[in-house]
Design a protein around this motif. Structure first.
Motif, PDB file in Angstrom:
ATOM      1  N   GLY A  87       0.830  -1.209   0.000  1.00  6.98           N
ATOM      2  CA  GLY A  87       0.000   0.000   0.000  1.00  6.98           C
ATOM      3  C   GLY A  87       0.857   1.248   0.000  1.00  6.98           C
ATOM      4  N   PHE A  88       1.999   1.210   0.714  1.00  5.76           N
ATOM      5  CA  PHE A  88       2.921   2.336   0.739  1.00  5.76           C
ATOM      6  C   PHE A  88       3.498   2.592  -0.654  1.00  5.76           C
ATOM      7  N   GLY A  89       3.834   1.528  -1.363  1.00  6.00           N
ATOM      8  CA  GLY A  89       4.353   1.668  -2.722  1.00  6.00           C
ATOM      9  C   GLY A  89       3.332   2.306  -3.651  1.00  6.00           C
ATOM     10  N   LEU A  90       2.061   1.895  -3.493  1.00 11.97           N
ATOM     11  CA  LEU A  90       0.992   2.484  -4.298  1.00 11.97           C
ATOM     12  C   LEU A  90       0.835   3.964  -3.966  1.00 11.97           C
ATOM     13  N   LEU A  91       0.907   4.312  -2.684  1.00 13.28           N
ATOM     14  CA  LEU A  91       0.824   5.723  -2.282  1.00 13.28           C
ATOM     15  C   LEU A  91       1.990   6.525  -2.862  1.00 13.28           C
ATOM     16  N   MET A  92       3.179   5.919  -2.871  1.00 12.91           N
ATOM     17  CA  MET A  92       4.335   6.601  -3.455  1.00 12.91           C
ATOM     18  C   MET A  92       4.136   6.837  -4.946  1.00 12.91           C
ATOM     19  N   LEU A  93       3.574   5.851  -5.645  1.00 11.31           N
ATOM     20  CA  LEU A  93       3.298   6.005  -7.071  1.00 11.31           C
ATOM     21  C   LEU A  93       2.307   7.136  -7.295  1.00 11.31           C
ATOM     22  N   ILE A  94       1.231   7.141  -6.528  1.00 15.63           N
ATOM     23  CA  ILE A  94       0.222   8.204  -6.658  1.00 15.63           C
ATOM     24  C   ILE A  94       0.851   9.563  -6.367  1.00 15.63           C
ATOM     25  N   PHE A  95       1.657   9.637  -5.311  1.00 17.95           N
ATOM     26  CA  PHE A  95       2.346  10.886  -4.975  1.00 17.95           C
ATOM     27  C   PHE A  95       3.227  11.347  -6.143  1.00 17.95           C
ATOM     28  N   PHE A  96       3.979  10.435  -6.733  1.00 16.15           N
ATOM     29  CA  PHE A  96       4.854  10.750  -7.850  1.00 16.15           C
ATOM     30  C   PHE A  96       4.054  11.261  -9.051  1.00 16.15           C
ATOM     31  N   LEU A  97       2.935  10.617  -9.347  1.00 17.52           N
ATOM     32  CA  LEU A  97       2.105  11.029 -10.477  1.00 17.52           C
ATOM     33  C   LEU A  97       1.480  12.399 -10.224  1.00 17.52           C
ATOM     34  N   VAL A  98       0.990  12.639  -8.994  1.00  6.94           N
ATOM     35  CA  VAL A  98       0.404  13.938  -8.652  1.00  6.94           C
ATOM     36  C   VAL A  98       1.466  15.027  -8.724  1.00  6.94           C
ATOM     37  N   LEU A  99       2.656  14.747  -8.193  1.00  2.00           N
ATOM     38  CA  LEU A  99       3.749  15.713  -8.258  1.00  2.00           C
ATOM     39  C   LEU A  99       4.106  16.029  -9.712  1.00  2.00           C
ATOM     40  N   SER A 100       4.141  15.021 -10.564  1.00  2.10           N
ATOM     41  CA  SER A 100       4.420  15.232 -11.987  1.00  2.10           C
ATOM     42  C   SER A 100       3.353  16.107 -12.620  1.00  2.10           C
ATOM     43  N   TRP A 101       2.096  15.876 -12.259  1.00  2.38           N
ATOM     44  CA  TRP A 101       0.993  16.672 -12.806  1.00  2.38           C
ATOM     45  C   TRP A 101       1.110  18.127 -12.356  1.00  2.38           C
ATOM     46  N   ILE A 102       1.428  18.344 -11.070  1.00  2.00           N
ATOM     47  CA  ILE A 102       1.570  19.710 -10.542  1.00  2.00           C
ATOM     48  C   ILE A 102       2.709  20.433 -11.264  1.00  2.00           C
ATOM     49  N   LEU A 103       3.841  19.766 -11.422  1.00  4.80           N
ATOM     50  CA  LEU A 103       4.964  20.392 -12.128  1.00  4.80           C
ATOM     51  C   LEU A 103       4.611  20.696 -13.576  1.00  4.80           C
ATOM     52  N   SER A 104       3.852  19.808 -14.210  1.00  2.66           N
ATOM     53  CA  SER A 104       3.413  20.033 -15.581  1.00  2.66           C
ATOM     54  C   SER A 104       2.526  21.268 -15.667  1.00  2.66           C
ATOM     55  N   ARG A 105       1.616  21.439 -14.705  1.00  3.78           N
ATOM     56  CA  ARG A 105       0.735  22.614 -14.685  1.00  3.78           C
ATOM     57  C   ARG A 105       1.546  23.892 -14.497  1.00  3.78           C
ATOM     58  N   LYS A 106       2.567  23.839 -13.631  1.00  2.00           N
ATOM     59  CA  LYS A 106       3.403  25.025 -13.422  1.00  2.00           C
ATOM     60  C   LYS A 106       4.149  25.386 -14.703  1.00  2.00           C
ATOM     61  N   LEU A 107       4.671  24.379 -15.404  1.00  2.26           N
ATOM     62  CA  LEU A 107       5.342  24.647 -16.677  1.00  2.26           C
ATOM     63  C   LEU A 107       4.376  25.249 -17.687  1.00  2.26           C
ATOM     64  N   GLU A 108       3.127  24.803 -17.649  1.00  2.00           N
ATOM     65  CA  GLU A 108       2.104  25.351 -18.550  1.00  2.00           C
ATOM     66  C   GLU A 108       1.911  26.835 -18.280  1.00  2.00           C
ATOM     67  N   ARG A 109       1.816  27.215 -17.009  1.00  2.00           N
ATOM     68  CA  ARG A 109       1.616  28.624 -16.653  1.00  2.00           C
ATOM     69  C   ARG A 109       2.798  29.477 -17.107  1.00  2.00           C
ATOM     70  N   VAL A 110       4.006  28.943 -16.929  1.00  2.00           N
ATOM     71  CA  VAL A 110       5.198  29.660 -17.369  1.00  2.00           C
ATOM     72  C   VAL A 110       5.169  29.846 -18.880  1.00  2.00           C
ATOM     73  N   ALA A 111       4.776  28.817 -19.612  1.00  2.00           N
ATOM     74  CA  ALA A 111       4.716  28.910 -21.070  1.00  2.00           C
ATOM     75  C   ALA A 111       3.655  29.905 -21.523  1.00  2.00           C
ATOM     76  N   GLU A 112       2.528  29.975 -20.795  1.00  2.00           N
ATOM     77  CA  GLU A 112       1.477  30.930 -21.175  1.00  2.00           C
ATOM     78  C   GLU A 112       1.905  32.362 -20.959  1.00  2.00           C
ATOM     79  N   ARG A 113       2.789  32.604 -19.992  1.00  2.00           N
ATOM     80  CA  ARG A 113       3.262  33.953 -19.705  1.00  2.00           C
ATOM     81  C   ARG A 113       4.279  34.435 -20.735  1.00  2.00           C
ATOM     82  N   SER A 114       4.912  33.481 -21.440  1.00  2.00           N
ATOM     83  CA  SER A 114       5.971  33.840 -22.415  1.00  2.00           C
ATOM     84  C   SER A 114       5.404  34.584 -23.589  1.00  2.00           C
TER      85      SER A 114
END
Length: 196
Positions: free
Chosen positions: A169-196
């Protein structure tokens, strides 16, 4: 087989249904699905999917997906996006950026969330010639597949070392955390690109 209820069962299902899984991953790679590609890399770390095959499948899917979007953008221009104001506005921004920074955009457009879906169309709408686009797109698709799948694979290797059967269960939580973190970073990159 009954739908898997834990990560180990799901990975076993992937191993048993490898051809179907590769087909699904190919289709999602054509749309630059970052999360599924990361998970595919994670699945390769457990031996459920083959990392080399995944790189070829994701590389090909990503390359063909953008090539088709380029053709649509070149063939139909910007007008067909008018009913979709958000995509229309984003594509116009990307067309302006493409005319100035096409090398960097082609290499990195697969990472930010908002640009991934429309960049291929915008390249077709720009002045970018077919041969230039195809060459850079081929290299960029290979880099993207290698980076994302390797990140997922490395995460799988690390999480495997950290968990045992008692802590699946801990491994699954780590996977979910990793995927959510990747999504958040992707959204931040999107905002930076929109400001350019």
């Amino acid at each position: 087989m009954i739908f898997p209820t834990d990560l180990a069962s799901f990975l076993e299902l992937l191993r048993l249904q490898g051809d179907a899984a590769y087909g699904l991953i190919f289709a999602f790679a054509a749309s630059h699905s970052l999360l599924l590609t990361l998970f595919a890399g994670y699945a390769s770390s457990s031996g459920s999917l083959n990392l080399g095959t995944l790189i070829v499948v994701v590389w090909t899917g990503s390359f063909l997906g953008d090539t088709i979007r380029f053709w649509i953008g070149r063939r139909f221009g910007n007008q067909w996006l008018s009913p979709f104001p958000r995509f229309h506005r984003t594509s116009q921004l990307v067309v302006q950026l493409v005319n100035r920074y096409y090398v960097w955009l082609i290499l990195f457009h697969r990472y930010p969330h908002g640009i991934r879906g429309v960049a291929g169309f915008a390249y077709g709408m720009s002045r970018l010639p077919w041969p230039t686009f195809l060459a850079f797109n081929f290299v960029a698709a290979g880099l993207w597949s290698g980076v994302i799948l390797s990140a997922g694979h490395a995460f799988g290797q690390i999480s495997e070392k950290l968990m045992s059967d008692a802590f699946s269960g801990f491994g699954l939580l780590m996977l979910i955390f990793f995927l959510v973190l990747s999504w958040i970073l992707s959204r931040k990159l999107e905002r930076v690109a929109e400001r350019s």
